[in-house]
Design a protein around this motif. Structure first.
Motif, short mmCIF file in Angstrom:
data_model
loop_
_atom_site.label_atom_id
_atom_site.label_comp_id
_atom_site.label_asym_id
_atom_site.label_seq_id
_atom_site.Cartn_x
_atom_site.Cartn_y
_atom_site.Cartn_z
N LYS A 187 63.76 -8.47 -40.25
CA LYS A 187 63.18 -9.06 -41.44
C LYS A 187 61.70 -8.72 -41.53
O LYS A 187 60.96 -8.80 -40.54
N VAL A 188 61.28 -8.31 -42.75
CA VAL A 188 59.86 -8.09 -43.02
C VAL A 188 59.41 -9.15 -44.02
O VAL A 188 60.22 -9.72 -44.74
N ASP A 189 58.10 -9.40 -44.06
CA ASP A 189 57.58 -10.48 -44.89
C ASP A 189 57.36 -10.07 -46.34
O ASP A 189 57.47 -10.90 -47.24
N LYS A 190 57.03 -8.80 -46.58
CA LYS A 190 56.74 -8.35 -47.95
C LYS A 190 57.47 -7.04 -48.21
O LYS A 190 57.73 -6.26 -47.29
N LEU A 191 57.78 -6.80 -49.49
CA LEU A 191 58.42 -5.55 -49.89
C LEU A 191 57.58 -4.35 -49.45
O LEU A 191 58.10 -3.33 -49.02
N THR A 192 56.28 -4.47 -49.52
CA THR A 192 55.40 -3.35 -49.15
C THR A 192 55.41 -3.09 -47.65
O THR A 192 54.87 -2.08 -47.20
N ASP A 193 56.03 -3.98 -46.85
CA ASP A 193 56.16 -3.75 -45.41
C ASP A 193 57.25 -2.72 -45.10
O ASP A 193 57.29 -2.19 -43.99
N LEU A 194 58.13 -2.47 -46.08
CA LEU A 194 59.13 -1.43 -45.87
C LEU A 194 58.46 -0.06 -45.95
O LEU A 194 57.54 0.13 -46.75
N PRO A 195 58.88 0.91 -45.14
CA PRO A 195 58.27 2.24 -45.22
C PRO A 195 58.51 2.84 -46.61
O PRO A 195 59.58 2.71 -47.18
N SER A 196 57.50 3.48 -47.16
CA SER A 196 57.64 4.09 -48.49
C SER A 196 58.36 5.43 -48.39
O SER A 196 58.35 6.09 -47.34
N THR A 197 59.01 5.80 -49.49
CA THR A 197 59.69 7.09 -49.58
C THR A 197 59.35 7.72 -50.93
O THR A 197 58.85 7.04 -51.84
N GLU A 198 59.63 8.99 -51.07
CA GLU A 198 59.39 9.67 -52.34
C GLU A 198 60.24 9.06 -53.45
O GLU A 198 59.81 8.91 -54.58
N ARG A 199 61.47 8.67 -53.11
CA ARG A 199 62.38 8.09 -54.10
C ARG A 199 61.98 6.68 -54.51
O ARG A 199 62.17 6.26 -55.65
N GLY A 200 61.48 5.91 -53.57
CA GLY A 200 61.09 4.54 -53.87
C GLY A 200 62.27 3.69 -54.28
O GLY A 200 63.31 3.71 -53.63
N GLN A 201 62.14 2.92 -55.38
CA GLN A 201 63.19 2.02 -55.83
C GLN A 201 64.12 2.66 -56.85
O GLN A 201 64.97 1.98 -57.42
N GLY A 202 63.98 3.94 -57.08
CA GLY A 202 64.85 4.62 -58.04
C GLY A 202 66.29 4.65 -57.57
O GLY A 202 66.58 4.95 -56.42
N GLY A 203 67.19 4.33 -58.45
CA GLY A 203 68.62 4.33 -58.13
C GLY A 203 69.44 4.66 -59.35
O GLY A 203 68.91 4.86 -60.44
#
Length: 181
Positions: A129-145
């Motif tokens: 578990k991480v505390d904030k969304l920004t704690d997840l490692p970033s990727t080129e794709r990001g939240q695109g789905g």
């Protein structure tokens, strides 16, 4: 090829499923239909087809149930929740949910090959578990789905209008250009 022992109880009148070739990934599952009757699947209908098989999948594995390509192409028959998962702690009969996408009713008789089963190793995940969304490692794709990565070699969709009457054997695209048949 790597092999794994799976215990099986077969209450059907059919032989145990077999691989079609030496290098097949999926083993063919067989319908266990009682008596001389068939199971009829009408267009747009789904049915649970029994196999008569009970298995003990090894811990750390799953048995995936998938459509057979020949049934899908020729008859429009698909495993509805493909791939379906048989968990290692399930001990009930393996049933296959078939769905008829075709235009005609299909009969499934005893002994017919209805699906394929593939044994896969499945490690269980452990949440960190991480505390904030920004704690997840970033990727080129990001939240695109859902199509965000685009399509291969096409930047814009080609829209073709199909006329009710096609006397000149041609169609118009969204730019009113004639497309030959």
């Amino acid at each position: 090829m790597k092999q794994k022992i799976v215990q099986v109880f077969n209450k059907s009148r059919n032989e145990l499923p077999k691989y079609a070739t030496d290098f097949s990934a999926g083993i063919d599952l067989i319908a266990d239909v009682e008596g001389e009757s068939n199971i009829l699947i009408f267009p747009g209908e789904r049915r649970l087809i029994p196999t008569g098989l009970y298995v003990a999948i090894p811990e750390g594995y799953e048995l995936q149930i998938r459509s057979r390509s020949g049934l899908a192409l020729k008859k429009g028959i698909l495993v509805l929740n493909s791939p379906g998962t048989i968990d290692s702690d399930y001990r009930g009969e393996i049933g296959v949910i078939l769905f008829n996408t075709g235009t005609e009713a299909i009969r499934i008789g005893n002994g017919e090959r209805i699906a394929q089963a593939v044994l896969n190793e499945v490690p269980q995940l452990l949440w960190l578990k991480v505390d904030k969304l920004t704690d997840l490692p970033s990727t080129e794709r990001g939240q695109g789905g859902f199509g965000s990565t685009g399509t291969i070699g096409v930047t814009e969709p080609i829209i073709v209008e199909y006329p009710l009457s096609n006397q000149d054997n041609s169609f118009k695209n969204s730019d009113d250009k004639i497309l030959d048949e």
